[in-house]
Design an enzyme around this catalytic site. Structure first.
Site, PDB file in Angstrom:
ATOM      1  N   HIS A 161       0.163  -3.749   6.245  1.00 36.35           N
ATOM      2  CA  HIS A 161      -1.104  -3.639   6.995  1.00 36.35           C
ATOM      3  C   HIS A 161      -2.292  -4.113   6.158  1.00 36.35           C
ATOM      4  O   HIS A 161      -3.434  -3.826   6.490  1.00 36.35           O
ATOM      5  CB  HIS A 161      -1.326  -2.181   7.432  1.00 36.35           C
ATOM      6  CG  HIS A 161      -1.460  -1.215   6.300  1.00 36.35           C
ATOM      7  ND1 HIS A 161      -0.381  -0.779   5.579  1.00 36.35           N
ATOM      8  CD2 HIS A 161      -2.538  -0.631   5.740  1.00 36.35           C
ATOM      9  CE1 HIS A 161      -0.781   0.041   4.624  1.00 36.35           C
ATOM     10  NE2 HIS A 161      -2.091   0.143   4.697  1.00 36.35           N
ATOM     11  N   CYS A 178       0.840  -1.201   0.000  1.00 37.62           N
ATOM     12  CA  CYS A 178       0.000   0.000   0.000  1.00 37.62           C
ATOM     13  C   CYS A 178       0.871   1.246   0.000  1.00 37.62           C
ATOM     14  O   CYS A 178       1.978   1.249   0.546  1.00 37.62           O
ATOM     15  CB  CYS A 178      -0.908  -0.028   1.236  1.00 37.62           C
ATOM     16  SG  CYS A 178      -2.009   1.401   1.390  1.00 37.62           S
ATOM     17  N   HIS A 202       4.879   5.624   2.336  1.00 34.10           N
ATOM     18  CA  HIS A 202       4.964   6.890   3.062  1.00 34.10           C
ATOM     19  C   HIS A 202       5.879   6.760   4.283  1.00 34.10           C
ATOM     20  O   HIS A 202       6.557   7.715   4.667  1.00 34.10           O
ATOM     21  CB  HIS A 202       3.570   7.343   3.524  1.00 34.10           C
ATOM     22  CG  HIS A 202       2.699   7.856   2.418  1.00 34.10           C
ATOM     23  ND1 HIS A 202       3.194   8.388   1.253  1.00 34.10           N
ATOM     24  CD2 HIS A 202       1.338   7.922   2.301  1.00 34.10           C
ATOM     25  CE1 HIS A 202       2.193   8.765   0.474  1.00 34.10           C
ATOM     26  NE2 HIS A 202       1.060   8.487   1.085  1.00 34.10           N
ATOM     27  N   CYS A 244      -7.252  -3.353   3.538  1.00 32.73           N
ATOM     28  CA  CYS A 244      -7.026  -1.906   3.436  1.00 32.73           C
ATOM     29  C   CYS A 244      -7.573  -1.340   2.134  1.00 32.73           C
ATOM     30  O   CYS A 244      -8.603  -0.698   2.112  1.00 32.73           O
ATOM     31  CB  CYS A 244      -5.545  -1.551   3.581  1.00 32.73           C
ATOM     32  SG  CYS A 244      -5.233   0.231   3.404  1.00 32.73           S
ATOM     33  N   SER A 291       0.622   3.744   1.744  1.00 34.26           N
ATOM     34  CA  SER A 291       0.911   4.182   3.112  1.00 34.26           C
ATOM     35  C   SER A 291       2.186   3.546   3.653  1.00 34.26           C
ATOM     36  O   SER A 291       2.910   4.160   4.444  1.00 34.26           O
ATOM     37  CB  SER A 291      -0.272   3.847   4.039  1.00 34.26           C
ATOM     38  OG  SER A 291      -1.429   4.537   3.636  1.00 34.26           O
TER      39      SER A 291
END
Length: 368
Positions: A68, A47, A52, A175, A49
């Protein structure tokens, strides 16, 4: 031979430093304590994220096992665990559902007070870690940490799912799919016959399009500067695709023109402040609804004229599509098993854990 109660040695992708590749390491995964669950991970998605964290725009404690968006099988449980048992197929939940806090008791809200995004501790609920590598504790990420062959989560951060579900597909419900789909059907509450604009055509953006289509939108305008993503967007339900670089005027002006004054619903699924403003501005000023889905850069703010909202627009945001995780994830998996939606278009590549850095290279190149 049973591994319950014993330390398990396995492979995991460890991030030791920011802006560095993941290192495939042998880690020791401690047994679950009371109200914890140890899971054998079968599949995990990558993902934005997670990236990030790698580039420092999402802060968490290092070294860390990221991930996640996964699915696996319960290997063992700690004392007092009642909602899952060994052998169950499960999805770890990066937003827990403790069931006790004010948010969990609210009929609509889902951001459980045990959620760690704003103040990441890098531990499980008791304040300690279950991963060790080279004699050092390795931090957890959002209470899930799926980039590993085994992980430990709190019971409030895991959901039992359909026994026949294909884990290599339903991991995306952990997610990406849920975040996008829920943003359309649950947060924006897209209406039949409406016009929608979706900024960003990664996996979450495609899931927003799927949600808009399921809700009965008549026009779904997909917006991205990467034309290679347009074909897939149309496959999942976009009615037209627009590249902002093809126009001299701002994209919000283009969208207002093609929609006859502004779209009914817009979604920012990138995480950029400029596109968040464009998504808001392209909404019909009297009743348009704009939803922030992408995670914004750390410690950056938007300056905006309140008149943009005073006229009647609504600006909203949500994490995980507004779904209450522990109760909603099993239902979404059941809906998938009933063929109410497909996840195939969200999967572009399948790689082994050892090639996780190649996976992130693909993500950064726009292939997702």
């Amino acid at each position: 031979m049973s591994t319950a109660g014993k330390v398990i040695k396995c492979k995991a992708a460890v991030l030791w430093e920011l802006n560095k590749p993941f290192s495939i390491e042998e880690v020791e995964v401690a047994p679950p304590k009371a109200h914890e669950v140890r899971i054998k991970m079968v599949a995990t998605g990558i993902c934005r994220s997670d990236d990030h964290v790698v580039n420092g725009s999402l802060v968490t404690r290092l070294p860390v096992v990221l991930g996640h968006e996964g699915a696996g099988i319960v290997e063992s449980i700690g004392e007092g665990v009642t909602t899952v048992r060994p052998g169950d197929k499960v999805i770890p939940l990066f937003i827990p559902q403790c069931g006790k806090c004010n948010v969990c008791k609210h009929p609509e809200a889902n951001l459980c007070l045990k959620f760690q995004l704003k103040e990441p501790r890098g531990t499980l609920n008791d304040g300690t870690c279950r991963f060790t590598c080279r004699g050092k504790p390795i931090h957890h990420f959002l209470g899930t940490s799926t980039f590993t062959q085994y992980t430990v989560v709190d019971e409030m951060s895991v959901a039992k799912i359909h026994a026949d579900s294909p884990l290599e597909k339903v991991c995306l419900i952990g997610c990406g799919f849920s975040t996008g789909y829920g943003s359309a059907v649950k947060i924006a509450k897209v209406t039949q016959g409406s016009t929608c604009a979706v900024f960003g055509l990664g996996g979450v953006g495609l899931s927003v399009i799927m949600g808009c289509k399921a809700a009965g939108a008549a026009r779904i305008i997909a917006v991205d500067i990467n034309k290679d993503k347009f074909a897939r967007a149309k496959q999942v339900g976009a009615t037209e695709c627009i590249n902002p670089q093809d126009y001299e005027k701002p994209i919000e002006e283009v969208l207002k023109e093609v929609s006859g004054g502004g779209v009914d619903f817009s979604f920012e699924v990138i995480g950029r402040l400029d596109t968040m403003m464009s998504a808001l501005l392209c909404c019909q000023e009297a009743y348009g609804v704009s939803v922030i889905v992408g995670v914004p850069p750390h410690a950056q703010n938007i300056s905006m004229n309140p008149m943009l909202l005073l006229t009647g627009r609504t600006w909203k945001g949500a994490i995980f599509g507004g779904f209450k995780s522990k109760e909603s994830v099993p239902k979404l998996v059941t809906d998938f098993m009933a063929k109410k939606f497909s996840l195939d278009q969200l999967i572009t590549h399948v790689l082994p854990l050892e090639k996780i850095n190649e996976g992130f290279d693909l993500l950064r190149s726009g292939m997702r």
